[in-house]
Scaffold this motif. Structure first.
Motif, PDB file in Angstrom:
ATOM      1  N   GLU A 295       0.871  -1.174   0.000  1.00  0.00           N
ATOM      2  CA  GLU A 295       0.000   0.000   0.000  1.00  0.00           C
ATOM      3  C   GLU A 295       0.905   1.221   0.000  1.00  0.00           C
ATOM      4  OE1 GLU A 295      -2.607  -0.082   3.348  1.00  0.00           O
ATOM      5  OE2 GLU A 295      -3.696  -1.849   2.670  1.00  0.00           O
ATOM      6  N   LEU A 296       0.706   2.077  -0.984  1.00  0.00           N
ATOM      7  CA  LEU A 296       1.504   3.291  -1.121  1.00  0.00           C
ATOM      8  C   LEU A 296       0.607   4.482  -0.828  1.00  0.00           C
ATOM      9  CD1 LEU A 296       4.353   4.257  -1.908  1.00  0.00           C
ATOM     10  CD2 LEU A 296       3.563   4.380  -4.277  1.00  0.00           C
ATOM     11  N   GLY A 297       0.915   5.176   0.247  1.00  0.00           N
ATOM     12  CA  GLY A 297       0.080   6.292   0.663  1.00  0.00           C
ATOM     13  C   GLY A 297       0.234   7.501  -0.240  1.00  0.00           C
ATOM     14  N   MET A 298      -0.885   8.109  -0.592  1.00  0.00           N
ATOM     15  CA  MET A 298      -0.892   9.357  -1.351  1.00  0.00           C
ATOM     16  C   MET A 298      -0.877  10.496  -0.340  1.00  0.00           C
ATOM     17  SD  MET A 298      -3.830   8.370  -4.190  1.00  0.00           S
ATOM     18  CE  MET A 298      -4.977   7.718  -2.955  1.00  0.00           C
ATOM     19  N   PRO A 299       0.216  11.243  -0.216  1.00  0.00           N
ATOM     20  CA  PRO A 299       0.304  12.283   0.815  1.00  0.00           C
ATOM     21  C   PRO A 299      -0.844  13.282   0.725  1.00  0.00           C
ATOM     22  CG  PRO A 299       2.436  11.960  -0.236  1.00  0.00           C
ATOM     23  CD  PRO A 299       1.430  11.187  -1.041  1.00  0.00           C
ATOM     24  N   PHE A 300      -1.366  13.648   1.890  1.00  0.00           N
ATOM     25  CA  PHE A 300      -2.484  14.585   1.950  1.00  0.00           C
ATOM     26  C   PHE A 300      -2.343  15.410   3.219  1.00  0.00           C
ATOM     27  CE2 PHE A 300      -7.203  15.224   2.903  1.00  0.00           C
ATOM     28  CZ  PHE A 300      -7.315  16.302   2.030  1.00  0.00           C
ATOM     29  N   SER A 301      -2.744  16.648   3.155  1.00  0.00           N
ATOM     30  CA  SER A 301      -2.549  17.581   4.270  1.00  0.00           C
ATOM     31  C   SER A 301      -3.480  17.345   5.447  1.00  0.00           C
ATOM     32  CB  SER A 301      -2.734  19.021   3.765  1.00  0.00           C
ATOM     33  OG  SER A 301      -4.033  19.175   3.208  1.00  0.00           O
ATOM     34  N   ASP A 302      -4.557  16.576   5.250  1.00  0.00           N
ATOM     35  CA  ASP A 302      -5.529  16.387   6.323  1.00  0.00           C
ATOM     36  C   ASP A 302      -5.958  14.920   6.409  1.00  0.00           C
ATOM     37  OD1 ASP A 302      -7.269  16.963   8.382  1.00  0.00           O
ATOM     38  OD2 ASP A 302      -8.889  17.595   7.057  1.00  0.00           O
ATOM     39  N   PRO A 303      -5.023  14.019   6.750  1.00  0.00           N
ATOM     40  CA  PRO A 303      -5.330  12.587   6.784  1.00  0.00           C
ATOM     41  C   PRO A 303      -6.110  12.196   8.041  1.00  0.00           C
ATOM     42  CG  PRO A 303      -3.049  12.944   7.407  1.00  0.00           C
ATOM     43  CD  PRO A 303      -3.619  14.291   7.071  1.00  0.00           C
ATOM     44  N   MET A 304      -7.412  12.409   8.002  1.00  0.00           N
ATOM     45  CA  MET A 304      -8.251  12.352   9.204  1.00  0.00           C
ATOM     46  C   MET A 304      -8.356  10.975   9.843  1.00  0.00           C
ATOM     47  SD  MET A 304     -11.891  12.752   7.216  1.00  0.00           S
ATOM     48  CE  MET A 304     -11.200  13.781   5.936  1.00  0.00           C
ATOM     49  N   ALA A 305      -8.160   9.907   9.086  1.00  0.00           N
ATOM     50  CA  ALA A 305      -8.287   8.569   9.656  1.00  0.00           C
ATOM     51  C   ALA A 305      -6.979   8.052  10.232  1.00  0.00           C
ATOM     52  CB  ALA A 305      -8.795   7.595   8.595  1.00  0.00           C
ATOM     53  N   ASP A 306      -5.931   8.824  10.068  1.00  0.00           N
ATOM     54  CA  ASP A 306      -4.600   8.355  10.449  1.00  0.00           C
ATOM     55  C   ASP A 306      -4.129   8.948  11.764  1.00  0.00           C
ATOM     56  OD1 ASP A 306      -3.870   6.663   8.172  1.00  0.00           O
ATOM     57  OD2 ASP A 306      -4.075   8.506   7.015  1.00  0.00           O
TER      58      ASP A 306
ATOM     59  N   ALA B 173       6.475  14.041   3.567  1.00  0.00           N
ATOM     60  CA  ALA B 173       6.452  13.882   2.114  1.00  0.00           C
ATOM     61  C   ALA B 173       6.039  15.175   1.411  1.00  0.00           C
ATOM     62  CB  ALA B 173       5.503  12.749   1.733  1.00  0.00           C
ATOM     63  N   LEU B 174       5.011  15.830   1.917  1.00  0.00           N
ATOM     64  CA  LEU B 174       4.548  17.084   1.316  1.00  0.00           C
ATOM     65  C   LEU B 174       5.609  18.174   1.443  1.00  0.00           C
ATOM     66  CD1 LEU B 174       0.834  17.105   2.550  1.00  0.00           C
ATOM     67  CD2 LEU B 174       1.638  16.704   0.209  1.00  0.00           C
ATOM     68  N   THR B 175       6.270  18.214   2.594  1.00  0.00           N
ATOM     69  CA  THR B 175       7.325  19.199   2.805  1.00  0.00           C
ATOM     70  C   THR B 175       8.476  18.977   1.831  1.00  0.00           C
ATOM     71  OG1 THR B 175       6.750  19.380   5.147  1.00  0.00           O
ATOM     72  CG2 THR B 175       8.934  20.148   4.500  1.00  0.00           C
ATOM     73  N   ALA B 176       8.730  17.710   1.506  1.00  0.00           N
ATOM     74  CA  ALA B 176       9.796  17.374   0.549  1.00  0.00           C
ATOM     75  C   ALA B 176       9.373  17.609  -0.897  1.00  0.00           C
ATOM     76  CB  ALA B 176      10.225  15.917   0.739  1.00  0.00           C
ATOM     77  N   GLY B 177       8.099  17.987  -1.108  1.00  0.00           N
ATOM     78  CA  GLY B 177       7.637  18.341  -2.452  1.00  0.00           C
ATOM     79  C   GLY B 177       6.923  17.250  -3.212  1.00  0.00           C
TER      80      GLY B 177
END
Length: 275
Positions: free
Chosen positions: A52-63, A74-78
């Motif tokens: 399972e490869l996670g798609m980075p998201f700014s509001d991962p509410m279930a995690d 990941a998002l910070t790294a671009g």
């Protein structure tokens, strides 16, 4: 779906071998693109049966905190969706057999947008999707188009999914069913093995789909106990936690980052192969 997918073939292989599979989760681009690629490319040899490869998201509410932090790194790294799809395409150059499921939230897919995402995901070699914030009532939005594009759409079943709700959840699910072993967010509590066993037995009365158990599995011992009844065990927070624990103070990777994750995968795989 009329044709057999990589996910179908992998679970058929596991059944023939008489063992539960190991499903590993990492976030694409965590802690950076190159390190994330090294981990991804090393997972099958370490013992991962499905990725399972996670798609980075700014509001991962279930995690929980661990996966939230991995998404932020990941998002910070671009990391962008295009980078994630390119990772899968590069992976496919060396591995045509290990299934890859993209997991995350609808927003990054919606803004891509949907049609383009499904075409490019299929072309890259993605096998399935887990989109945790799209309920069955919205199947026309992404689930059914994904199936038509040849992608499995995997649903979550929780401890609070009752007998009335379960058929609706199963209606367009394919590939496997993901049983959430705890009530709450990922990685924050340990599953009660006896309760999980009883729940999976009930679920299996309603579906022939393989059932994978996740949320809260952190150790080889837990994986082995859950693998005694599940078709696969999903481990995510422990793996992204291993990444976090092996970074420099500034959050950059070290020589220990990749080996720490793959060694942990190896111990989990060994435990499940002993079931």
């Amino acid at each position: 779906m009329s044709t057999q997918t990589r996910i179908d073939r992998r679970f058929a292989e596991l059944k023939r071998e008489g063992r539960p599979g190991l499903v590993t989760f990492i976030t694409a681009g965590d802690p950076d693109l190159e390190t994330s690629k090294q981990i991804l490319f090393g997972l099958p040899a370490a013992g991962a049966d499905v990725i399972e490869l996670g798609m980075p998201f700014s509001d991962p509410m279930a995690d929980g905190p661990a996966i939230q932090a991995s998404s932020l790194r990941a998002l910070t790294a671009g990391q962008k969706m295009r980078d994630t799809l390119d990772m899968v395409a590069e992976f496919r150059k060396q591995d045509q057999d290990t299934p890859i499921v993209l997991m995350g939230y609808y927003n990054p897919i919606y803004v891509y947008p949907n049609d383009k995402f499904l075409v490019e995901a299929r072309e890259a070699g993605v096998d399935g999707l887990i989109v945790v914030d799209l309920p069955p009532e919205t199947d026309d939005e992404l689930c059914i188009p994904a199936a038509e594009a040849g992608l499995n759409f995997i649903r979550l079943v929780t401890p609070t999914t009752d007998e009335k709700r379960l058929p609706k959840v199963l209606q367009n699910t394919s590939g496997f069913l993901y049983y959430v072993s705890i009530t709450g967010i990922t990685g924050t509590a340990a599953p009660d093995v006896n309760k999980v066993h009883k729940r999976i037995e009930l679920i299996k009365q309603s579906t022939a789909l393989p059932v994978a158990v996740g949320f809260g599995v952190k150790s080889a011992e837990q994986a082995k106990a859950l693998g005694a009844v599940a078709d696969a065990v999903v481990v995510g927070s422990a793996l992204v936690g291993a990444i976090a624990q092996n970074l420099n103070e500034d959050g950059t990777s070290t020589s220990k980052t990749v080996p720490a994750v793959l060694d942990l995968v190896g111990s989990l795989a060994a435990a499940l192969r002993a079931v």
